[in-house]
Scaffold this motif. Structure first.
Motif, short mmCIF file in Angstrom:
data_model
loop_
_atom_site.label_atom_id
_atom_site.label_comp_id
_atom_site.label_asym_id
_atom_site.label_seq_id
_atom_site.Cartn_x
_atom_site.Cartn_y
_atom_site.Cartn_z
N MET A 1 1.00 -1.25 0.11
CA MET A 1 -0.08 -0.03 0.00
C MET A 1 0.84 1.27 0.14
N GLN A 2 0.51 2.54 -0.65
CA GLN A 2 1.15 3.42 -0.74
C GLN A 2 0.36 4.55 -0.37
N LEU A 3 0.81 5.30 0.41
CA LEU A 3 0.00 6.44 1.17
C LEU A 3 0.02 7.69 -0.24
N GLY A 4 -1.02 8.25 -0.40
CA GLY A 4 -1.13 9.18 -1.33
C GLY A 4 -1.30 10.50 -0.73
N THR A 5 -2.52 11.11 -0.37
CA THR A 5 -2.62 12.31 0.35
C THR A 5 -4.00 12.44 0.78
N ARG A 6 -4.19 13.53 1.58
CA ARG A 6 -5.54 13.74 2.11
C ARG A 6 -5.94 15.14 1.79
N TRP A 7 -7.42 15.37 1.54
CA TRP A 7 -8.12 16.60 1.22
C TRP A 7 -9.32 16.81 1.99
N ALA A 8 -9.68 17.84 2.15
CA ALA A 8 -11.26 18.07 2.67
C ALA A 8 -12.26 17.68 1.59
N ALA A 9 -13.30 17.30 2.09
CA ALA A 9 -14.49 16.89 1.25
C ALA A 9 -14.80 18.44 0.73
N GLY A 10 -15.05 18.53 -0.64
CA GLY A 10 -15.53 19.70 -1.50
C GLY A 10 -14.47 20.17 -2.11
N GLU A 12 -10.57 20.35 -3.95
CA GLU A 12 -10.17 19.67 -5.52
C GLU A 12 -9.51 18.29 -5.16
N PRO A 13 -9.64 17.04 -5.47
CA PRO A 13 -9.26 15.94 -5.49
C PRO A 13 -7.81 15.74 -6.23
N PRO A 14 -6.88 14.95 -5.85
CA PRO A 14 -5.67 15.02 -6.58
C PRO A 14 -5.85 14.96 -8.16
N ALA A 15 -5.06 15.55 -9.16
CA ALA A 15 -5.38 15.46 -10.33
C ALA A 15 -5.11 14.18 -11.01
N ARG A 16 -4.22 13.21 -10.70
CA ARG A 16 -4.04 12.05 -11.24
C ARG A 16 -5.06 10.87 -11.02
N LEU A 17 -6.11 11.25 -10.38
CA LEU A 17 -7.38 10.29 -10.30
C LEU A 17 -8.27 10.62 -11.58
N SER A 18 -8.80 9.45 -12.15
CA SER A 18 -9.69 9.34 -13.28
C SER A 18 -10.79 10.28 -13.27
N PRO A 19 -11.42 10.69 -14.24
CA PRO A 19 -12.59 11.37 -14.04
C PRO A 19 -13.77 10.69 -13.63
N GLU A 37 -19.14 19.10 4.92
CA GLU A 37 -18.40 19.57 3.61
C GLU A 37 -17.19 20.44 4.28
N GLY A 38 -16.09 19.89 3.81
CA GLY A 38 -15.14 20.99 4.30
C GLY A 38 -14.41 20.42 5.69
N ILE A 39 -15.13 19.65 6.25
CA ILE A 39 -14.73 18.98 7.72
C ILE A 39 -14.08 17.82 7.46
N ALA A 40 -15.19 16.90 6.86
CA ALA A 40 -14.64 15.52 6.61
C ALA A 40 -13.65 15.34 5.57
N ARG A 41 -12.71 14.59 5.78
CA ARG A 41 -11.48 14.55 5.01
C ARG A 41 -11.40 13.28 4.20
N TRP A 42 -10.75 13.31 3.08
CA TRP A 42 -10.53 12.09 2.35
C TRP A 42 -8.97 11.72 2.52
N THR A 43 -8.74 10.32 2.61
CA THR A 43 -7.36 9.82 2.61
C THR A 43 -7.19 8.81 1.30
N LEU A 44 -6.33 9.35 0.39
CA LEU A 44 -6.14 8.44 -0.73
C LEU A 44 -4.79 7.73 -0.49
N THR A 45 -4.96 6.29 -0.81
CA THR A 45 -3.91 5.37 -0.83
C THR A 45 -3.93 4.54 -2.11
N TRP A 46 -2.99 3.96 -2.25
CA TRP A 46 -2.95 3.16 -3.67
C TRP A 46 -2.51 1.49 -3.31
#
Length: 80
Positions: A1-10, A12-19, A37-46
């Protein structure tokens, strides 16, 4: 597993994700209560080269082995 990044709901997600992946993220965010919105956070892993985004609420958006973007909750059996 590779850690990606975190961002707030709402945000812009990372650009390398598919449409298609981003569309599912946006669909999940559209169902969030306004105070999340803006409080909950996404965690992206691979995992095995496929993106897995988990929202703090337990919703998971991922690409399955067949290449389909799926949405589930972390308390669901991923094999069932």
């Amino acid at each position: 597993m590779q850690l990606g990044t975190r961002w707030a709901a709402g945000a812009e997600p990372p650009a390398r994700l598919s449409p298609e992946f981003v569309a599912q993220i946006r669909a999940v965010e559209a169902d969030l209560p306004p105070d999340e919105e803006g409080i909950a956070r996404w965690t992206l892993t691979w995992l095995e080269g496929r993106p897995v985004a988990e929202l703090d609420t337990g919703v998971i958006v991922e690409v399955d082995h067949a290449g389909r973007v799926t949405v589930r909750h972390d308390d669901e059996d991923e094999f069932g």
